[in-house]
Design a protein around this motif. Structure first.
Motif, PDB file in Angstrom:
ATOM      1  N   TYR A 226       0.551  -1.708   0.237  1.00 47.66           N
ATOM      2  CA  TYR A 226       0.146   0.522   0.069  1.00 47.66           C
ATOM      3  C   TYR A 226       1.186   1.204  -0.008  1.00 47.66           C
ATOM      4  N   LEU A 227       1.842   1.213   0.523  1.00 46.30           N
ATOM      5  CA  LEU A 227       2.501   2.469   1.327  1.00 46.30           C
ATOM      6  C   LEU A 227       3.520   2.953  -0.232  1.00 46.30           C
ATOM      7  N   TYR A 228       3.424   1.868  -1.205  1.00 40.46           N
ATOM      8  CA  TYR A 228       5.108   1.886  -2.592  1.00 40.46           C
ATOM      9  C   TYR A 228       3.798   2.185  -3.759  1.00 40.46           C
ATOM     10  N   VAL A 258      12.085   3.284   6.371  1.00 39.00           N
ATOM     11  CA  VAL A 258      12.591   4.895   6.850  1.00 39.00           C
ATOM     12  C   VAL A 258      11.823   5.820   6.041  1.00 39.00           C
ATOM     13  N   GLU A 259      11.787   5.295   4.610  1.00 36.36           N
ATOM     14  CA  GLU A 259      11.712   6.047   3.566  1.00 36.36           C
ATOM     15  C   GLU A 259      10.323   5.571   3.127  1.00 36.36           C
ATOM     16  N   LEU A 260       9.425   4.699   3.803  1.00 37.11           N
ATOM     17  CA  LEU A 260       8.132   4.329   3.298  1.00 37.11           C
ATOM     18  C   LEU A 260       7.186   5.021   4.802  1.00 37.11           C
ATOM     19  N   LEU A 261       8.008   4.645   5.042  1.00 36.17           N
ATOM     20  CA  LEU A 261       6.938   4.639   6.945  1.00 36.17           C
ATOM     21  C   LEU A 261       6.610   6.488   7.042  1.00 36.17           C
ATOM     22  N   SER A 262       7.606   7.246   6.068  1.00 39.39           N
ATOM     23  CA  SER A 262       8.047   8.496   6.286  1.00 39.39           C
ATOM     24  C   SER A 262       6.896   9.239   5.313  1.00 39.39           C
ATOM     25  N   GLY A 263       6.057   8.063   4.193  1.00 35.19           N
ATOM     26  CA  GLY A 263       5.637   9.232   3.183  1.00 35.19           C
ATOM     27  C   GLY A 263       4.101   9.285   3.864  1.00 35.19           C
ATOM     28  N   ASP A 267       0.265   7.861   6.753  1.00 33.52           N
ATOM     29  CA  ASP A 267      -1.018   9.061   7.155  1.00 33.52           C
ATOM     30  C   ASP A 267      -3.163   9.171   7.167  1.00 33.52           C
ATOM     31  N   GLU A 268      -2.343   8.009   5.960  1.00 30.17           N
ATOM     32  CA  GLU A 268      -4.003   8.990   4.976  1.00 30.17           C
ATOM     33  C   GLU A 268      -4.823   6.800   5.342  1.00 30.17           C
ATOM     34  N   LEU A 269      -3.563   6.133   5.484  1.00 31.16           N
ATOM     35  CA  LEU A 269      -4.160   4.673   5.822  1.00 31.16           C
ATOM     36  C   LEU A 269      -4.931   4.805   7.895  1.00 31.16           C
ATOM     37  N   PHE A 270      -3.733   5.400   8.376  1.00 36.63           N
ATOM     38  CA  PHE A 270      -3.978   5.193   9.350  1.00 36.63           C
ATOM     39  C   PHE A 270      -5.741   6.063  10.087  1.00 36.63           C
ATOM     40  N   ALA A 291      15.695   3.364  12.920  1.00 33.76           N
ATOM     41  CA  ALA A 291      14.397   4.890  13.431  1.00 33.76           C
ATOM     42  C   ALA A 291      13.308   4.263  13.342  1.00 33.76           C
ATOM     43  N   ASP A 292      12.439   3.424  12.972  1.00 33.53           N
ATOM     44  CA  ASP A 292      11.069   3.179  11.991  1.00 33.53           C
ATOM     45  C   ASP A 292      10.109   3.583  13.316  1.00 33.53           C
ATOM     46  N   ALA A 293      10.480   3.770  14.743  1.00 34.72           N
ATOM     47  CA  ALA A 293       9.102   3.457  15.494  1.00 34.72           C
ATOM     48  C   ALA A 293       8.992   5.085  15.454  1.00 34.72           C
ATOM     49  N   THR A 294      10.157   5.807  15.912  1.00 31.57           N
ATOM     50  CA  THR A 294      10.160   6.881  16.157  1.00 31.57           C
ATOM     51  C   THR A 294       9.701   7.864  14.895  1.00 31.57           C
ATOM     52  N   VAL A 295       9.892   7.044  13.239  1.00 33.53           N
ATOM     53  CA  VAL A 295       9.441   7.753  12.434  1.00 33.53           C
ATOM     54  C   VAL A 295       7.570   7.259  13.027  1.00 33.53           C
ATOM     55  N   ALA A 296       7.107   6.164  12.324  1.00 27.71           N
ATOM     56  CA  ALA A 296       6.041   5.736  12.733  1.00 27.71           C
ATOM     57  C   ALA A 296       5.117   5.943  13.643  1.00 27.71           C
ATOM     58  N   ASN A 297       5.010   6.506  15.022  1.00 25.59           N
ATOM     59  CA  ASN A 297       4.968   7.288  16.218  1.00 25.59           C
ATOM     60  C   ASN A 297       3.400   7.961  16.093  1.00 25.59           C
ATOM     61  N   ARG A 298       3.652   9.056  14.559  1.00 27.51           N
ATOM     62  CA  ARG A 298       3.160   9.638  14.797  1.00 27.51           C
ATOM     63  C   ARG A 298       1.797   9.810  14.392  1.00 27.51           C
ATOM     64  N   VAL A 299       0.960   8.571  14.138  1.00 31.04           N
ATOM     65  CA  VAL A 299       0.028   7.952  13.612  1.00 31.04           C
ATOM     66  C   VAL A 299      -0.913   7.696  14.852  1.00 31.04           C
TER      67      VAL A 299
END
Length: 361
Positions: A226-228, A258-263, A267-270, A291-299
Motif C-alpha cells: 500500500y505504501l509504495y 524508513v522512507e516508506l514509513l515517512s510518506g 497517514d492516509e491509511l491510518f 528508526a522505524d518506531a520514532t518515524v511511525a509513532n506520529r500515527v
C-alpha cells in the motif's frame, strides 16, 4: 507516611494523571500481586494463621488498596492503626513499594502488569489429568484477559485525563523478546471480546513478526504494498479472519523501510482505519534498533512501551524517561510483562473494588 508514601511528591503525579479518588483503587490494584504480598513476613504470617492459603477474601486484598488511595489523595500525615490492622498496613506498604519502584526512575505513566504466560499452550504433564489441565488453562486464560482489561481501563483513564482519544495504540520496546507482539494481540482479543471493531497492523515491515504469528502466507499483499503502490487500496490489504480481529500484514520486505514509513500514505491509511474501526492496534519494531518506531509513532494516539521482567536493566529506565520527555514516541505508557506467578495459577491482582469508592466487580 505510615506506608512509605511521600504525599507532597506523590500527589503531583496523582493530580496530573489520576485526578479522581475513585480511580486510585483501580490504579493501585495493578500493583498488588500474590508473590509480592508473600514476601512480606507480616502478611505471610497472617495468611498462614487464618488458613487462607491462596484463596484470599476480597476484603483482605482491597482494603489496603483503598487505604493507600486515601493516604495519597488526601496527603495524610498520620493514619490511625489498631494492632489488628497491622497486616492490612503491611499490604498497603507493599502496594506503595511497587508504585515507588517505577516512580523513582521515571515519570512515564505506568499502565499495569501482565502475568508470565509460560503455561499457556504448554503440553499437559503426564501426572496431571486432562480435566485439571483444561481447568487450569481456562483459569489462566481468564486471568490474562482480566490483566489486559485492566491495562485497557488504565489507558482509557489516561486518555480521559489528557482530554484526548486513545484509539490508535502502538507497541514498542528496547529489544526483541519483550512481548510487544504478544501484548498487542491479547489487547486486540480483549477489545474484540467487548464487541469493539478492531484491526491489527504489522508495522514491523522488516521482520513481520505479527504477520508470521497470524499465519499469513508469504507474499500476501500488505502494508508495504500500500505504501509504495498508489493503485493498492485499503481493502486490498485487509485480511478478514473469522472470529478474530482484522489484520493488515507487513507485506513484502522493502529496501527502504524508513522512507516508506515517512510518506503521506501511512497517514492516509491510518486516517481511513480510524473511520472504519473502534480501535487500531499497531505492532512496531523495538526503538533504538532502527528508526522505524520514532518515524511511525506520529500515527498513534499512545505508544505502549513493553518492559519484560528480567530482560531490562533498571539503569535503562532513564532512557525511557528521555524518550518521554523529548516526545520521540509521542504520549507513552509503560506495561510490565512477564510477572511471574508463584504457587501455581494463583494471581494476586485484586479486582474487587468498593468500600465506598463506587466500584463493584
Amino acid at each position: 507516611l505510615a506506608v512509605g508514601l511521600e504525599p507532597d511528591k506523590t500527589n503531583l503525579f496523582v493530580q496530573s494523571h489520576i485526578p479522581a479518588l475513585t480511580e486510585l483503587p483501580m490504579y493501585y490494584s495493578n500493583l498488588v500481586t500474590m508473590s509480592r504480598l508473600e514476601r512480606n513476613p507480616t502478611i505471610k504470617q497472617e495468611i498462614k494463621m487464618r488458613n487462607f492459603e491462596r484463596n484470599l477474601p476480597v476484603g483482605f486484598m482491597t482494603y489496603p488498596i483503598s487505604q493507600a488511595a486515601d493516604i495519597t489523595a488526601f496527603r495524610a500525615k498520620y493514619v490511625p492503626v489498631g494492632e489488628d490492622q497491622l497486616p492490612m498496613l503491611e499490604q498497603a506498604r507493599e502496594t506503595i513499594k511497587a508504585y515507588n519502584y517505577i516512580k523513582e526512575a521515571v515519570s512515564v505513566p505506568y499502565l499495569g502488569e501482565v502475568p508470565l504466560n509460560s503455561k499457556l499452550g504448554a503440553r499437559r504433564p503426564l501426572f496431571r489429568s486432562r480435566k485439571t489441565h483444561e481447568e487450569d488453562t481456562a483459569s489462566m486464560n481468564a486471568l490474562m484477559g482480566d490483566a489486559y482489561r485492566m491495562v485497557l481501563a488504565n489507558i482509557r483513564m489516561m486518555a480521559k485525563a489528557r482530554g484526548k482519544e486513545a484509539n490508535v495504540l502502538m507497541t514498542t520496546s528496547f529489544r526483541e523478546g519483550a512481548g510487544k507482539t504478544f501484548t498487542i494481540v491479547n489487547m486486540a482479543d480483549a477489545l474484540a471480546a467487548g464487541d469493539k471493531k478492531v484491526v491489527l497492523v504489522d508495522l514491523d515491515i522488516r521482520k513481520g513478526t505479527l504477520s508470521h504469528r497470524a499465519g499469513v502466507k508469504h507474499g500476501t499483499a500488505g502494508l508495504t504494498n500500500y505504501l509504495y503502490d498508489d493503485s493498492v487500496t485499503v481493502d486490498d490489504i485487509i485480511v478478514k479472519r473469522d472470529g478474530q480481529p482484522d489484520l493488515i500484514p507487513a507485506g513484502i520486505v522493502p529496501p527502504n523501510p524508513v522512507e516508506l514509513l515517512s510518506g503521506n500514505r501511512l497517514d492516509e491509511l491510518f486516517a481511513e482505519l480510524r473511520k472504519r474501526y473502534d480501535y487500531v492496534l499497531a505492532d512496531c519494531v523495538p526503538v533504538g534498533i532502527v528508526a522505524d518506531a520514532t518515524v511511525a509513532n506520529r500515527v498513534a494516539d499512545l505508544s505502549l512501551f513493553i518492559i519484560r521482567v528480567g530482560s531490562l536493566d533498571r539503569r535503562q529506565l532513564p532512557d525511557i524517561q528521555s524518550l518521554y520527555d523529548e516526545g520521540a514516541l509521542g504520549p507513552v505508557g509503560i506495561i510490565l510483562n512477564g510477572v511471574e506467578l508463584h504457587g501455581g495459577y494463583g494471581y494476586g491482582y485484586s479486582y474487587g473494588y468498593g468500600y465506598g469508592y463506587g466500584y463493584g466487580h
